[in-house]
Design an enzyme around this catalytic site. Structure first.
Site, PDB file in Angstrom:
ATOM      1  CG  ASP A 287       1.416   1.617   9.494  1.00 48.09           C
ATOM      2  OD1 ASP A 287       2.051   1.964   8.483  1.00 48.09           O
ATOM      3  OD2 ASP A 287       0.577   2.343  10.060  1.00 48.09           O
TER       4      ASP A 287
ATOM      5  CG  ASP B   1      -0.273  -0.237   2.540  1.00 51.48           C
ATOM      6  OD1 ASP B   1       0.969  -0.345   2.566  1.00 51.48           O
ATOM      7  OD2 ASP B   1      -0.971  -0.343   3.570  1.00 51.48           O
TER       8      ASP B   1
END
Ligand code: SF4
Length: 777
Positions: free
Chosen positions: A178, A113
């Site tokens: 993340d 992504d």
């Protein structure tokens, strides 16, 4: 029958990652309850402690008191699963590969992504980004195949949205490489953002260690209505608590107001808990969770709705549970907020925003509006935005400024396409970007404002983070974070003074137009559709040991890792390379944007180390001075001192490493010869990342000592060997001798928070070295 099957002890192995084995967790929790004399627990504690490897060992010295655990004990935990995004997955997997295992110990997923650029629209951008990043995507895919990790390829969506749609479930405990991993807390999970080395703990089945967080309760009363949205809960809370207010805490929401939130709204709130430094955030099980689990129809996860329903009592705080702090927000009185620029905690209610903008001399116009991302691309967000666009369309209005929409996943994109929302966006001038991070992470190939423009410009986004240069690489772009509703209304005015709740827009026909409050649907009436098949991975991939993972020695994108050197056994003697002034986020330490392409090549990416840092002694950015006064770029001087065998220390101020879970912010300094980072305070994830890479993170016992240190001073530990001999004592004080350039000497006291295990990382040279040593034993 279904309930019995999925909430029993013998949950089939392949479902464990999807439906937590509640009975096993509750059994473990009962052990914990005995240890704490049946004291009522918060939901955060129930989920965390039920994932302890051995409650009796972890909580041995609590003497029945929760206050002796929270903020005190190091917990050894068994997370249920791991998610990794493409930028951080490269280093996580390169580290995992050094451990020599043939498969992962817990289910994992890889998400492509971050490397996708946003410019012209999904199709073109995706094709170009796949071509540019082919080597990296191939590497990640081959790792996925070899080790049995689900590979979500480019275009499939953003990590957190995919996790929410597919993996998160009440009571789950997961790690993600993340910092916005806590997004999954919107579905009642404990989901924690970590560096790659922590992910390797979980992937190798090594207990993952976390200092037991305190618990901050946020009591929500009233209910949201009109223009107010879940985004405003967290932007308002960020204003109250600041970027450091959540440090060391899990934020747990409770109160009647929770019932008025959608599951995706709760995810937005948890997502941005990262902006207040919280370890994670979570919500108690609600009917909204059940509705979302059923609607997202994840075989076999729809059964999780039944299981969670049955374990309702486990999935909420015990009656009488106490929080370390409580903040109360009345949703009925909550106004939309706009946060920024340059920091997510500078929060201004919309009613005061125009005046504040004038007072602060912010630009008078807005240059672009962007909605979506992992933070705000739910069906509810998109349908509310479209309700505003339709009002404007009916009035004959067109957007005044560029407008971009980033769907969070293929499932969302396909569903809003089916329901005509994408058509409305596009007919009204929006550019729909790929299902990826794009402009949120500096991958915005912006054409209307150049990266080097020295003029300030303001953008409105529904993203979560707004550090300088984060979106378009331009340090003068002011990103104002707000709800998708506010962004959408703003594109029709473009005036910083516009308040859509009270103000009208002049139409060409002389009439004026005023928006009505947005309305949206919590979930699509016709259910979600999956979209393009090619974006979906195998449901339950098995490791294929014959798959080759190739890393070319010629590559400038990927590089196999050489282990860091173990500790020599001596005191550390280090020169001060730089004193950093003010805010120093992971974006300052390890810039993203164009550097993202080197995430898998430690040597190449290390040339971005601290290039955004301000030198306290000269006021310059990315400048440091050698012992003889010669000027260098910061990474260049680090490399020079490394080549000369001169270990160094960087000195900095508060909340050092704030922002993301970016472990390169720890790996690169270590690779470039750093030994110590000495600061007034650390952001949690970054401090852990430094420990994992064998660095010594220290804080000043007396903050005033920051002012006594100068560049090139020699800092020598005095009692490091003693501290190591005592296994770190789970934190304490270290003496440090400071030798100035003129030979004068004095001592300062520094604090450390090293646990017994973290001392082993330091001794071995890194956590990965330590795990490798254990696996070889
Ligand atoms: Fe991607 Fe931005 Fe979400 Fe991070 S915050 S996962 S960069 S969309």
């Amino acid at each position: 029958a279904t309930q019995a099957k999925y909430s029993s002890l013998d949950v089939p192995q392949e479902y464990v990652s999807r439906t937590p084995p509640y009975a096993k967790l509750i059994e473990k929790l009962n052990v914990v309850k005995k240890i704490v004399d049946n004291k009522p627990l918060t939901l955060a504690e129930k989920i965390l402690y039920s994932h302890l490897v051995d409650p009796e060992e972890s909580l041995a010295s609590c003497k029945g008191q929760l206050s002796n655990i929270r903020g005190q004990e190091y917990l050894k935990l068994n997370p249920d699963r791991v998610a990794m995004q493409d930028a951080s997955a490269q280093m996580a997997l390169l580290q995992f590969m050094t451990c020599g295992m043939s498969k992962t110990a817990v289910p994992g997923s890889i998400h492509c992504d971050h490397l996708i650029v946003g410019k012209d629209g999904a199709e073109d951008d995706l094709t170009k980004s796949i071509a540019t990043n082919k080597e990296v995507f191939d590497f990640l895919q081959s790792c996925g195949e070899k080790y049995g990790i689900q590979f979500w390829g480019p275009g499939s969506g953003i990590i957190h949205q995919i996790v929410l749609e597919n993996f998160s479930v009440p009571g789950l405990m997961m790690l993600g490489t993340d910092s916005h991993t806590p997004n999954a807390g919107g579905l009642g999970a404990i989901a924690i953002g970590v560096g790659g080395a922590d992910a390797v703990d979980a992937l190798t089945g090594t207990p993952w260690e976390l200092k037991a967080p305190k618990v901050l309760g946020v009591k929500l009363t009233g209910h949201l209505s009109g223009w107010s949205s879940p985004k405003d809960v967290i932007t308002h809370l960020a204003g109250i608590l600041t970027v450091r207010g959540g440090t060391g805490y899990i934020v747990e929401y409770f109160g009647d107001g929770v019932e008025s939130l959608s599951c995706t709204g709760m995810a937005t709130i948890c997502n941005m808990g990262a902006e207040i430094g919280a370890t994670t955030s979570t919500f108690p099980y609600q009917d909204a969770h059940r509705r979302y689990l059923i609607q997202t129809d994840r075989e076999p996860i729809s059964k999780a709705a039944d299981a969670a329903n049955k374990e309702f009592n486990f999935l909420r705080a015990d009656e009488g549970a106490e929080y370390d702090k409580v903040v109360e927000i009345n949703l009925s009185e909550l106004e939309p907020h706009v946060n920024g620029p340059f920091t997510p905690d500078l929060s201004t209610p919309i009613s005061k925003f125009g005046d504040t903008a004038k007072k602060e001399n912010w630009p008078s116009t807005v240059s672009a509006g962007l909605i979506g991302s992992c933070t705000n691309s739910s069906y509810q967000d998109m349908s509310r935005a479209v309700s505003l666009i339709k009002q404007a369309e009916d009035a004959g209005l067109r957007p005044k400024i560029p407008f971009f929409v980033t769907p969070g996943s293929e499932q969302i994109r396909a569903t809003i396409e089916r329901d005509g929302l994408i058509d409305t966006f596009e007919k009204n001038g929006a550019i729909v970007l790929a299902n990826a991070c794009g402009p949120c992470i500096g991958q915005w190939d912006r054409t209307d404002v150049s990266k080097t423009s020295t003029e300030s410009n303001a953008i409105f986004t529904s993203f979560n983070r707004n550090f300088r240069a984060r979106n378009d690489g331009n340090r003068n772009t002011m990103n104002f974070l707000t709800s998708p509703d506010m962004v959408t209304a703003m594109i029709y005015s473009g005036d910083m003074n516009f308040n859509p709740i009270t103000d009208s827009i002049q139409l060409e026909n002389g009439k004026s137009f005023k928006f009505q409050a947005p309305v949206g649907e919590e979930l699509p009436n016709s259910g979600f559709i999956k979209g393009r098949k090619e974006f979906y991975p195998e449901a339950n991939p098995q490791p294929k040991t014959d798959v080759e993972v190739n890393v070319s020695p010629e590559s400038d994108r990927l590089q196999l890792l050489d282990p860091f050197q173990p500790w020599s056994g001596d005191e550390l003697s280090t020169n001060v390379l730089l004193r950093v002034e003010g805010k120093c986020t992971t974006d300052h330490i390890s810039a993203a944007g164009a550097w993202l392409k080197y995430k898998g090549h430690l040597e190449n990416i290390s040339y971005n180390t601290l290039i955004g840092a301000v030198n306290k002694d000269t006021g310059e950015v990315n400048k440091a001075y050698d012992l003889n006064g010669d000027q260098y770029g910061i990474p260049e001087l680090m490399m020079k001192w490394k080549d000369e065998g001169r270990p160094w220390v960087v000195v900095a101020e508060h909340n050092y490493g704030e922002g993301s879970a970016r472990e390169h912010a720890a790996l690169s300094p270590r690779f470039l010869g750093g030994s110590i980072i000495l600061v007034k305070s650390f952001a949690r994830i970054h401090e852990t990342n430094l420990k994992k890479q064998g660095m010594l993170p220290l804080t000043f016992a007396d903050e005033a000592d920051y002012d006594k240190i100068s560049p090139c001073d020699l800092l020598t530990t005095v009692d490091l060997k003693d501290m190591i001999a005592k296994d770190g004592n789970n934190g304490g004080v270290l003496r440090m001798k400071v030798t100035k350039k003129d030979g004068t000497e004095f001592e300062i006291l520094c604090k450390h928070t090293m646990s017994k295990d973290q001392i082993e990382f330091f001794k071995a040279g890194s956590a990965i070295n330590h795990i490798g040593n254990l696996k070889r034993e």
